[in-house]
Design a protein around this motif. Sequence first.
Motif, PDB file in Angstrom:
ATOM      1  N   MET A 253      48.014  52.498  40.263  1.00 35.98           N
ATOM      2  CA  MET A 253      48.022  52.349  38.806  1.00 35.98           C
ATOM      3  C   MET A 253      46.732  51.701  38.357  1.00 35.98           C
ATOM      4  SD  MET A 253      50.464  53.601  37.350  1.00 35.98           S
ATOM      5  CE  MET A 253      51.338  54.251  38.775  1.00 35.98           C
ATOM      6  N   GLU A 254      46.025  52.356  37.421  1.00 34.74           N
ATOM      7  CA  GLU A 254      44.779  51.736  36.972  1.00 34.74           C
ATOM      8  C   GLU A 254      44.979  50.850  35.759  1.00 34.74           C
ATOM      9  OE1 GLU A 254      41.650  54.539  36.720  1.00 34.74           O
ATOM     10  OE2 GLU A 254      41.692  54.893  38.882  1.00 34.74           O
ATOM     11  N   SER A 255      45.839  51.287  34.834  1.00 33.12           N
ATOM     12  CA  SER A 255      46.111  50.373  33.725  1.00 33.12           C
ATOM     13  C   SER A 255      47.601  50.281  33.452  1.00 33.12           C
ATOM     14  CB  SER A 255      45.359  50.803  32.465  1.00 33.12           C
ATOM     15  OG  SER A 255      45.278  52.185  32.376  1.00 33.12           O
ATOM     16  N   ILE A 256      48.041  49.093  33.130  1.00 30.68           N
ATOM     17  CA  ILE A 256      49.440  48.865  32.807  1.00 30.68           C
ATOM     18  C   ILE A 256      49.518  48.205  31.443  1.00 30.68           C
ATOM     19  CG2 ILE A 256      51.538  47.623  33.463  1.00 30.68           C
ATOM     20  CD1 ILE A 256      50.600  47.760  36.354  1.00 30.68           C
ATOM     21  N   TYR A 257      50.394  48.725  30.598  1.00 31.65           N
ATOM     22  CA  TYR A 257      50.640  48.117  29.295  1.00 31.65           C
ATOM     23  C   TYR A 257      52.066  47.583  29.316  1.00 31.65           C
ATOM     24  CZ  TYR A 257      46.664  50.785  27.504  1.00 31.65           C
ATOM     25  OH  TYR A 257      45.420  51.300  27.286  1.00 31.65           O
ATOM     26  N   VAL A 258      52.248  46.336  28.971  1.00 34.51           N
ATOM     27  CA  VAL A 258      53.609  45.816  28.901  1.00 34.51           C
ATOM     28  C   VAL A 258      53.951  45.563  27.438  1.00 34.51           C
ATOM     29  CG1 VAL A 258      55.202  44.061  29.698  1.00 34.51           C
ATOM     30  CG2 VAL A 258      53.308  44.747  31.141  1.00 34.51           C
ATOM     31  N   LEU A 259      54.847  46.395  26.902  1.00 31.33           N
ATOM     32  CA  LEU A 259      55.220  46.270  25.487  1.00 31.33           C
ATOM     33  C   LEU A 259      56.608  45.679  25.322  1.00 31.33           C
ATOM     34  CD1 LEU A 259      54.012  49.825  25.102  1.00 31.33           C
ATOM     35  CD2 LEU A 259      53.189  48.207  23.454  1.00 31.33           C
TER      36      LEU A 259
ATOM     37  N   VAL B 275      58.909  43.827  36.947  1.00 30.40           N
ATOM     38  CA  VAL B 275      59.127  43.450  35.560  1.00 30.40           C
ATOM     39  C   VAL B 275      60.571  42.996  35.415  1.00 30.40           C
ATOM     40  CG1 VAL B 275      59.005  44.194  33.176  1.00 30.40           C
ATOM     41  CG2 VAL B 275      57.488  45.195  34.869  1.00 30.40           C
TER      42      VAL B 275
ATOM     43  N   GLN C 258      61.798  47.179  36.347  1.00 24.13           N
ATOM     44  CA  GLN C 258      60.893  48.149  36.927  1.00 24.13           C
ATOM     45  C   GLN C 258      59.993  47.530  37.966  1.00 24.13           C
ATOM     46  OE1 GLN C 258      58.277  50.372  34.442  1.00 24.13           O
ATOM     47  NE2 GLN C 258      59.191  52.283  35.031  1.00 24.13           N
TER      48      GLN C 258
ATOM     49  N   ILE D 112      56.179  48.219  39.588  1.00 22.85           N
ATOM     50  CA  ILE D 112      54.983  49.021  39.406  1.00 22.85           C
ATOM     51  C   ILE D 112      54.004  48.735  40.534  1.00 22.85           C
ATOM     52  CG2 ILE D 112      53.240  49.727  37.751  1.00 22.85           C
ATOM     53  CD1 ILE D 112      54.725  48.051  35.692  1.00 22.85           C
TER      54      ILE D 112
ATOM     55  N   ALA E   1      50.669  47.998  42.088  1.00 22.42           N
ATOM     56  CA  ALA E   1      49.531  47.395  41.405  1.00 22.42           C
ATOM     57  C   ALA E   1      48.232  47.561  42.187  1.00 22.42           C
ATOM     58  CB  ALA E   1      49.792  45.916  41.152  1.00 22.42           C
TER      59      ALA E   1
ATOM     60  N   ARG F  97      54.860  52.708  21.783  1.00 32.18           N
ATOM     61  CA  ARG F  97      54.777  53.348  23.094  1.00 32.18           C
ATOM     62  C   ARG F  97      54.150  54.736  22.989  1.00 32.18           C
ATOM     63  NH1 ARG F  97      59.236  50.391  24.030  1.00 32.18           N
ATOM     64  NH2 ARG F  97      59.106  49.104  25.882  1.00 32.18           N
TER      65      ARG F  97
ATOM     66  N   VAL G 170      50.373  54.323  22.445  1.00 26.79           N
ATOM     67  CA  VAL G 170      49.596  53.940  23.619  1.00 26.79           C
ATOM     68  C   VAL G 170      49.502  55.103  24.605  1.00 26.79           C
ATOM     69  CG1 VAL G 170      49.586  52.427  25.625  1.00 26.79           C
ATOM     70  CG2 VAL G 170      50.053  51.491  23.392  1.00 26.79           C
ATOM     71  N   LYS G 171      50.594  55.854  24.720  1.00 29.58           N
ATOM     72  CA  LYS G 171      50.609  56.983  25.642  1.00 29.58           C
ATOM     73  C   LYS G 171      49.526  58.000  25.257  1.00 29.58           C
ATOM     74  CE  LYS G 171      54.419  58.814  28.136  1.00 29.58           C
ATOM     75  NZ  LYS G 171      55.851  58.766  28.069  1.00 29.58           N
TER      76      LYS G 171
ATOM     77  N   GLU H 176      46.060  56.648  25.971  1.00 33.17           N
ATOM     78  CA  GLU H 176      45.702  56.736  27.385  1.00 33.17           C
ATOM     79  C   GLU H 176      45.385  58.173  27.785  1.00 33.17           C
ATOM     80  OE1 GLU H 176      45.245  54.932  30.215  1.00 33.17           O
ATOM     81  OE2 GLU H 176      45.092  53.157  28.984  1.00 33.17           O
TER      82      GLU H 176
ATOM     83  N   LYS I 260      54.898  50.089  48.569  1.00 35.96           N
ATOM     84  CA  LYS I 260      55.289  49.741  47.201  1.00 35.96           C
ATOM     85  C   LYS I 260      54.085  49.413  46.331  1.00 35.96           C
ATOM     86  CE  LYS I 260      59.997  48.087  47.040  1.00 35.96           C
ATOM     87  NZ  LYS I 260      60.861  46.917  47.095  1.00 35.96           N
ATOM     88  N   SER I 261      52.993  48.966  46.966  1.00 34.89           N
ATOM     89  CA  SER I 261      51.826  48.627  46.162  1.00 34.89           C
ATOM     90  C   SER I 261      51.005  49.871  45.812  1.00 34.89           C
ATOM     91  CB  SER I 261      50.959  47.602  46.875  1.00 34.89           C
ATOM     92  OG  SER I 261      50.452  48.146  48.058  1.00 34.89           O
TER      93      SER I 261
ATOM     94  N   ARG J 217      41.156  54.608  48.561  1.00 31.07           N
ATOM     95  CA  ARG J 217      42.423  53.894  48.574  1.00 31.07           C
ATOM     96  C   ARG J 217      43.406  54.534  49.549  1.00 31.07           C
ATOM     97  NH1 ARG J 217      45.007  53.270  43.063  1.00 31.07           N
ATOM     98  NH2 ARG J 217      43.083  54.045  42.174  1.00 31.07           N
TER      99      ARG J 217
ATOM    100  N   GLY K 141      50.539  59.879  36.220  1.00 25.61           N
ATOM    101  CA  GLY K 141      49.370  59.271  35.582  1.00 25.61           C
ATOM    102  C   GLY K 141      48.827  58.068  36.316  1.00 25.61           C
ATOM    103  N   THR K 142      47.688  57.599  35.839  1.00 24.11           N
ATOM    104  CA  THR K 142      47.097  56.387  36.382  1.00 24.11           C
ATOM    105  C   THR K 142      47.422  55.199  35.488  1.00 24.11           C
ATOM    106  OG1 THR K 142      45.102  56.961  35.205  1.00 24.11           O
ATOM    107  CG2 THR K 142      45.173  57.494  37.535  1.00 24.11           C
ATOM    108  N   PHE K 143      48.356  55.414  34.549  1.00 21.62           N
ATOM    109  CA  PHE K 143      48.729  54.291  33.689  1.00 21.62           C
ATOM    110  C   PHE K 143      50.235  54.235  33.544  1.00 21.62           C
ATOM    111  CE2 PHE K 143      48.290  57.969  31.014  1.00 21.62           C
ATOM    112  CZ  PHE K 143      49.336  57.881  30.116  1.00 21.62           C
ATOM    113  N   ARG K 144      50.725  53.077  33.132  1.00 25.58           N
ATOM    114  CA  ARG K 144      52.165  52.899  32.981  1.00 25.58           C
ATOM    115  C   ARG K 144      52.416  52.061  31.743  1.00 25.58           C
ATOM    116  NH1 ARG K 144      56.058  52.854  36.985  1.00 25.58           N
ATOM    117  NH2 ARG K 144      54.806  54.392  38.044  1.00 25.58           N
ATOM    118  N   ILE K 145      53.374  52.496  30.956  1.00 27.90           N
ATOM    119  CA  ILE K 145      53.705  51.754  29.742  1.00 27.90           C
ATOM    120  C   ILE K 145      55.141  51.273  29.822  1.00 27.90           C
ATOM    121  CG2 ILE K 145      53.898  51.877  27.238  1.00 27.90           C
ATOM    122  CD1 ILE K 145      51.936  54.351  27.544  1.00 27.90           C
ATOM    123  N   LEU K 146      55.343  50.009  29.586  1.00 26.85           N
ATOM    124  CA  LEU K 146      56.705  49.467  29.636  1.00 26.85           C
ATOM    125  C   LEU K 146      57.200  49.131  28.249  1.00 26.85           C
ATOM    126  CD1 LEU K 146      56.282  47.160  32.626  1.00 26.85           C
ATOM    127  CD2 LEU K 146      57.916  48.987  32.403  1.00 26.85           C
TER     128      LEU K 146
END
Lengths: 348, 92
Positions: free
Chosen positions: A1-7, A22, A30, A32, A34, A294, A297-298, A301, B23-24, B43, B87-92
């Motif tokens: 994962m390169e970027s994570i947004y926590v909303l 989380v 969840q 994720i 890292a 959400r 942001v999606k 990205e 997991k990482s 990686r 994707g390379t991103f995650r939104i929570l």
Amino acid sequence: MESIYVLEPGAYLRREGRSLKVVKGGKVIQEIPAEGLKKLMLVGYVSLSGGVLDFLIQNRVETVFITPSGRFRARLALDEHRHVALRKAQYVRLSEPGFALNTARIIVQGKIGNMARFLLLRARQYNNEALRIGAVKLKSLAGAVRGIQNLDMLRGLEGNATRIYFELFHYLIRNSLFEFHGRNRRPPLDPVNAMLSFVYTLLTNEVLSAIKTCGLDPYLGCLHEVSYGRPSLACDLVEEYRCFLGDRIVLGLINRKAVTPDDFVFRKNSPDNYVTEEEMKAKRPVEMKPSMNRVFVKSYERVMNKRIRYGNPPIKTNYRMLILHQSRAFARYLEDPETPYVPFEWEA
Amino acid sequence: MFCLVCFDIVDDRSRQRVVKVLKSYGERVQKSVFECPGLSEERFLKMKNSLEDMIDVSEDTIRYYHLCKACLRRFEFSGIGGKPEEGTFRIL
């Protein structure tokens, strides 16, 4: 994962090995991975454990805190970049009035050029005469930049161009549910302005991160005056992306009907002027709902990771890397003015 | 690139270690299957090396399948679960 947004409001991040858990209300919602994390955006009321902080510091993750409405709150400050010579060049060069004016000219020209090209493209697509006229006006303003002899006039001209652009902005909205009667900010008064403000914050943060990555000082620019706590170089370098990244994301969401006015909370009778920043935050006339956040942001990205070709000879990259490449080019230009800085010219 | 990692590991302790590393990098979609999206060459090799140090090469096995975008689009499943995260991103 390169970027994570926590909303998720009230979420708590824990570390386990090199992955993040989380937790909300005592339950893990969840996990994720890292590994390879570069950017963490924490929106609103979110907390982290010491282990997570340790991980962020060890891996030099860009950590930014923003409010749910997209205003910048804070960032995790890792130690200063080691490249002193570059920062010194930046202070010396941008203190020379001639050099600063010239650099500001380049930036303004790039910005107006992109706005003009964007309007012209849409004018063709929608077959709209007003947009075409606007594009021509902006083109001539971009040409007039060269003859301007001081910074204040240049800022005036830039304001002028932006005004022309936003007067035509409602022609770009192809969704009858949304209206636009001019740009307003601090606070934004309607959904479209709220979305624009939000996307500009995200973009400015993007540029700020890129600037810090190359080792420049984000607080000294040329077009925006230096004022306490404003990252004026980031404000300068974001100008070239505002239109073709920011505005296009917002227009895309509106015109593809990905958002509706129901995605916003409206407050009746908010005051016309605000006594303090705090009051402004509390009584915003319009705000995005979390679900809308959400979606927003999606799509942001998705655009940032979009594949493009850039430079000469062209390399395959994406918009996020493009911003980094551009900041590096700006750094090279500060160290050696013989290598000119060219703002990114957006072509559809 | 997207990588599917499957393993069979006899010893409980080394299995736990392997799971912790995986997991990482990705998401556990089945007991011994992980989906790792957006791995760079670097990686991937880092992951593979650290896993190789943990297993008993005479009796354990780990298999890596690299899947391209087109393969991922043809993904199907029965029962519980969902589409692979890409994707390379995650939104929570």
